[in-house]
Structures are given as C-alpha cells and as structure tokens.
Design an enzyme around this catalytic site. Structure first.
Site, PDB file in Angstrom:
ATOM      1  N   LYS A 166     -67.080   4.148  82.070  1.00  0.00           N
ATOM      2  CA  LYS A 166     -67.185   2.997  81.456  1.00  0.00           C
ATOM      3  C   LYS A 166     -67.477   3.396  80.061  1.00  0.00           C
ATOM      4  O   LYS A 166     -68.414   3.689  79.415  1.00  0.00           O
ATOM      5  CB  LYS A 166     -68.548   2.034  81.902  1.00  0.00           C
ATOM      6  CG  LYS A 166     -68.442   0.622  81.259  1.00  0.00           C
ATOM      7  CD  LYS A 166     -69.902   0.186  81.209  1.00  0.00           C
ATOM      8  CE  LYS A 166     -70.613   0.473  80.029  1.00  0.00           C
ATOM      9  NZ  LYS A 166     -69.983  -0.211  78.627  1.00  0.00           N
ATOM     10  N   GLY A 198     -66.580  -2.835  80.857  1.00  0.00           N
ATOM     11  CA  GLY A 198     -67.546  -3.911  81.108  1.00  0.00           C
ATOM     12  C   GLY A 198     -68.679  -3.569  80.077  1.00  0.00           C
ATOM     13  O   GLY A 198     -68.585  -2.618  79.270  1.00  0.00           O
ATOM     14  N   GLY A 204     -72.949  -3.005  79.606  1.00  0.00           N
ATOM     15  CA  GLY A 204     -74.202  -2.341  79.976  1.00  0.00           C
ATOM     16  C   GLY A 204     -74.917  -2.875  81.030  1.00  0.00           C
ATOM     17  O   GLY A 204     -75.087  -2.167  82.295  1.00  0.00           O
ATOM     18  N   VAL A 252     -71.825  -3.430  84.354  1.00  0.00           N
ATOM     19  CA  VAL A 252     -70.969  -2.315  84.860  1.00  0.00           C
ATOM     20  C   VAL A 252     -71.804  -0.883  84.662  1.00  0.00           C
ATOM     21  O   VAL A 252     -71.946  -0.076  85.630  1.00  0.00           O
ATOM     22  CB  VAL A 252     -69.688  -2.408  84.051  1.00  0.00           C
ATOM     23  CG1 VAL A 252     -69.019  -1.022  84.412  1.00  0.00           C
ATOM     24  CG2 VAL A 252     -68.681  -3.509  84.479  1.00  0.00           C
ATOM     25  N   GLY A 253     -72.553  -0.868  83.583  1.00  0.00           N
ATOM     26  CA  GLY A 253     -73.200   0.203  83.409  1.00  0.00           C
ATOM     27  C   GLY A 253     -74.398   0.462  84.423  1.00  0.00           C
ATOM     28  O   GLY A 253     -74.808   1.519  85.025  1.00  0.00           O
ATOM     29  N   GLU A 313     -77.685  11.305  76.264  1.00  0.00           N
ATOM     30  CA  GLU A 313     -77.651  11.965  74.925  1.00  0.00           C
ATOM     31  C   GLU A 313     -77.750  10.566  74.078  1.00  0.00           C
ATOM     32  O   GLU A 313     -76.883   9.732  74.092  1.00  0.00           O
ATOM     33  CB  GLU A 313     -76.074  12.519  74.542  1.00  0.00           C
ATOM     34  CG  GLU A 313     -76.220  13.337  73.130  1.00  0.00           C
ATOM     35  CD  GLU A 313     -75.714  12.109  71.931  1.00  0.00           C
ATOM     36  OE1 GLU A 313     -76.690  11.846  71.384  1.00  0.00           O
ATOM     37  OE2 GLU A 313     -74.618  12.274  72.026  1.00  0.00           O
ATOM     38  N   CYS A 335     -75.016   9.608  65.876  1.00  0.00           N
ATOM     39  CA  CYS A 335     -76.537  10.052  66.289  1.00  0.00           C
ATOM     40  C   CYS A 335     -77.175  11.080  65.788  1.00  0.00           C
ATOM     41  O   CYS A 335     -78.249  11.246  65.740  1.00  0.00           O
ATOM     42  CB  CYS A 335     -76.468   9.899  67.982  1.00  0.00           C
ATOM     43  SG  CYS A 335     -75.186  11.290  68.356  1.00  0.00           S
ATOM     44  N   GLU A 342     -83.684   4.486  64.077  1.00  0.00           N
ATOM     45  CA  GLU A 342     -82.214   4.923  64.016  1.00  0.00           C
ATOM     46  C   GLU A 342     -81.549   3.568  63.563  1.00  0.00           C
ATOM     47  O   GLU A 342     -81.530   2.931  64.243  1.00  0.00           O
ATOM     48  CB  GLU A 342     -81.777   5.403  65.318  1.00  0.00           C
ATOM     49  CG  GLU A 342     -80.413   5.872  65.200  1.00  0.00           C
ATOM     50  CD  GLU A 342     -79.745   6.469  66.368  1.00  0.00           C
ATOM     51  OE1 GLU A 342     -79.204   7.505  66.408  1.00  0.00           O
ATOM     52  OE2 GLU A 342     -79.913   5.750  67.417  1.00  0.00           O
TER      53      GLU A 342
END
Length: 478
Positions: A170, A201, A203, A206-207, A245, A279, A379
């Site tokens: 995905k 999709g 999150g 579908v996630g 990650e 990141c 972040e």
C-alpha cells in the site's frame, strides 16, 4: 489526466470492489494530475489470498531463481528511470534534478545491494548436530510513505523478494503514481502471479486491513510515529511481526574543533534537502555557544541562497511540500517557533516571494532555540532548522539524546577519533560522521519512538526471515 484506478492483484490489473475515486494532486500547481481509487478491506483480502497462495510455490524457489528475477527488475527499472524521475517530481514535488540524482537512484541502490547480499547470504548453517535454517516469513504487508517513494518501496520489496516472501503493497495515496509504475516494471520482469500485489488506499482503511489481516505474517511500515502506533495496535491481536521506520528529530553536533563554516553550510543543505521532507534530516543543529554568531551568519546566508520553485525549472533546489495539509502544518509550527521566542534568522511564514500558488515554504532557520521548545521536540517535516547552543561536549551529547526519537544523528569534528567516540554515544539507529552519505549496505532504522527493526542490506533481509532450529539434523561426530 491519468486514470490509475485499478489495483495490481494476482498478476493482473483489476477494478476495485467498490468505486472510491481520489485525485492525485501536483503540489506545485495544486491541480489534479491523476485519479486513483481508494481500496477497502475486500480489496485487501483479495490481494492477501493471492499472496498467500503464491507463497506456497515462491517460497520454494532457489536463490538463483530469485536473483535472476531481481536482475530482470533492475534492467526494467533502469530503462524507465527518466519516466520514474518525472513521475516522482509530479506527484510529490521533488525537483527533477533531485529525482534523477537521488530519488530514483535510491531505489536502484536497494535493488542492486540486495543482489549482492543474496549471493553471499547463508540460509542454512550447521551448528553441531543442529541445522539453523532461515526461511521466508510468509505473505507480508508493506505500507510506504510519499517522501522518498522509490527508496521506501524498493527497500521493502527487494528483500522480501530475495527472502522468498510474497507481499501486498500500500503506497501513500498522496504519491501513488511511482508505485503504479513500479508495479508495471515488476509485471514486465515476470514476477510470478500473486507474489507482488498493489492496493491503493488510505491508512485507516487499507493500512488497517493489511495490519490486522490474519494471513499477513509481517507488516513493514514506514511513516509517522502516530500512524506506526496504529499499525502496531491493529497487528497485535494476530501476533504478527511488525517492523517500523518512524519519525525523527536528528541532532547535528558541530564540535568546537570542527570547521564551523563548512559544517554549518553542509548541515543546512542536508536539512533542507527534499524540502526538509526526510525522517532522518538533521533538523537540530547543536553549536558551541562561543561559535553561535558565526553559525547563525552562515546558516542565514545558506538558507537565503536556496532556490525554491517549479520542480522542473532549471537550478531549483527546493520544490513544494507534498500537500496543502503538510504546508499548513509547517506554517503552524513556524508560527509556534516565533510565538515561543525563538529568533527567526531566515525564512518565516508564507510562500517565498514570487510564488502565489503551490505548497511552497520558505527555507526557515531559527536561532536561540531551547531544546524544550515545540520546534525542537516535534518532527516538522519541512525546511525548518533549529540552532541550539551548547556549553561543552557532555552538554551536546545530553541535548542530542534528549528527544523521544532516535533515527539518525550527525557529528562534525576535526578529530576523527573524537567524532567516533561521540557518535557511539548518540542514541540513534545511525550516525553520520563529517557529512558521510548513507551506505545501502549498512542498516537503517531507529531507537525509541523512531521505530524497531532494520532495513537495507543484510539487516533488512533478516527481517523477512524466520529462524528454525532442526535438532538432530546431523548425527554426532558426522
């Protein structure tokens, strides 16, 4: 406008079970460039069924067969490199020069590295009379972000294929077109039906369906820490392996014996690369208090020299952020930095001069930042750098480690042995000494809330393998 509403399941492009169209927006123009469909749990189930069935045969392929497949994928990827670069620049805004020099080569780097690893990897080893055997874990769910799309897709798909696993991918719905192209490359390379599947999709739908599916043996997720927690929670009832990650707030320690001018310039450019949407970006620059005035001057001049604009224009270093919502979040955090008393050195609120549309952000530098400020804790995922003063080496290490994250770190020093000592004290999954670039043969992943597990090279391959001990495999003495 491109029509990319089909999913790739069991070796075929198929229509979704239910229509749910979604526009892919070019962040430089804020105009739609393609239409995808957002899938649902039924689409995921179709893909998982195909993946589980394909695992029965693909898991029994030889190393030589899997290596030959990977080499065909590499050939196909190389042939479509320019198309891939243009696609990435259109969908997420990276300057086309960066797409050609870094975004696309990152995917190639992981593909070629895994071939090297696979050729040397020991899947079986006899210890006494016991055979230690590493076997593919099963059908895997791969959930990837938008910021380095081919880097993140390739560093999951390549080791999964090398290990003998099958998968359901995905990609981010914000930048799915490069994944669509990658699926075409895999199809043309002859990936067996069901080994690789793609379902677009969001999150939460579908996630979550991938993470919670009982027939998915492992989930490899890259994204925000908040989303990583949701994935782990959805996966927990089925006790599947989860590698993550996640976010970062990496410190860049400039020691008092470093070349301050060169280190600050390199640090600013590294922080703002990919418009700050990395990141592992060195977003907290730690500078000796006695050298701060010099560092501020260099940071200001470097930031102000960065060309921001159309990703396809000549000489552009920063394109737009990926979406309007990301633009608004970064604007909010820049204002937060001003409101909390940090000194605005460069950039600030609003678009750069001359740009009246698109998700463009001014390269922004703050000085006089305290490590407890919001801009030093959260972040930001945009071109925003915090300059934080420190008193001595101990204080620098303390500040660097005073974060919930631990993805990356940076150390600059004129004494390599000193830099090595400080690097070993940084609580992060990787550390760069004196501007060293990443090594795809190394490993990537984080401590603390930056995740668990590792990607890249041999460490990344290990994540897709189960370890089995077969006792009495060899008679004693033989």
């Amino acid at each position: 406008m491109r029509d990319c509403r089909q999913f790739y399941i069991d070796g075929k492009w198929v229509s979704p079970t239910k229509t749910h169209d979604c526009f892919v927006i070019n962040p430089a123009t804020e105009e739609p460039i393609a239409t995808i469909s957002l899938g649902n749990a039924a689409d995921v189930d179709k893909a998982v069924v195909a993946s589980k069935r394909a695992f029965e045969t693909y898991s029994d392929t030889t190393v030589e067969q899997r290596m030959a497949l990977l080499l065909r994928i590499i050939d196909g990827y190389r042939l479509r490199a320019d198309e891939m670069a243009r696609t990435i620049s259109l969908e997420m805004g990276a300057p086309v020069g960066l797409s050609k020099s870094a975004q696309v080569p990152a995917g190639m780097g992981h593909l070629t590295e895994i071939v090297k690893v696979l050729g040397l990897f020991k899947f079986e080893e006899l210890k006494g009379s016991t055979l230690m055997r590493k076997e593919p874990i099963g059908a895997c769910g791969l959930i990837t972000p938008w910021n380095w799309p081919m880097n993140q897709i390739a560093c999951k798909v390549a080791p999964a294929l090398a290990a003998g696993c099958t998968m359901v991918l995905k990609p981010s719905e914000l930048a799915p077109l490069s994944a669509y192209l990658f699926a075409q490359i895999l199809h043309e390379a002859g990936v067996p039906h069901g080994v690789f599947n793609l379902v677009n999709g969001d999150g939460p739908t579908v996630g979550a369906a991938i993470a919670s599916h009982p027939d998915i043996a492992m989930v490899s997720f890259t994204g925000s820490t908040r989303a990583g927690v949701a994935v782990a929670s959805a996966a927990a009832p089925s006790v599947k392996r989860v590698t993550q990650e996640l976010g970062g707030k990496s410190a860049n320690i400039i020691l008092d014996d470093a070349d301050v001018k060169a280190s600050v310039k390199e640090g600013v450019q590294s922080c703002f690369r990919n418009s700050g949407q990395s990141c592992n970006a060195p977003t907290r620059m730690l500078v000796p208090r006695s050298r701060m005035a010099e560092a501020v001057d260099v940071a200001r001049r470097t930031a102000n020299a960065i060309a921001v604009g159309d990703p396809f224009a000549e000489g552009i270093q920063n394109g737009p952020l990926v979406s309007k919502s990301q633009f608004e979040r970064v604007q909010y955090l820049i204002k937060k930095g001003i409101d909390e008393g940090a000194t605005l050195v460069a950039g600030g609120l609003g678009r750069p001069e001359g740009l009246n549309k698109g998700c463009f952000v001014k390269p922004t530098v703050f000085a006089d930042v305290r490590n407890e400020m919001t801009i030093a804790r959260e972040e930001i995922f945009g071109p925003v750098l915090c300059l934080i003063p420190y008193e001595d080496e101990e204080d620098a290490v303390r500040i660097a480690n005073d974060t919930p994250y631990g993805l990356s770190g940076f150390v600059n020093s004129g004494d390599i042995d000193r830099a090595r000592r400080v690097a070993k004290r940084i609580r992060s999954g990787n550390v760069h000494i004196n501007g060293a670039r990443v090594d795809f043969g190394g490993s990537f992943g984080g401590y603390k809330q930056s995740g668990n597990g590792r990607e890249w090279g041999g460490a990344g391959l290990e994540e897709f393998l189960e370890l089995k001990a077969i006792f009495g495999y060899s008679a004693p003495g033989k």
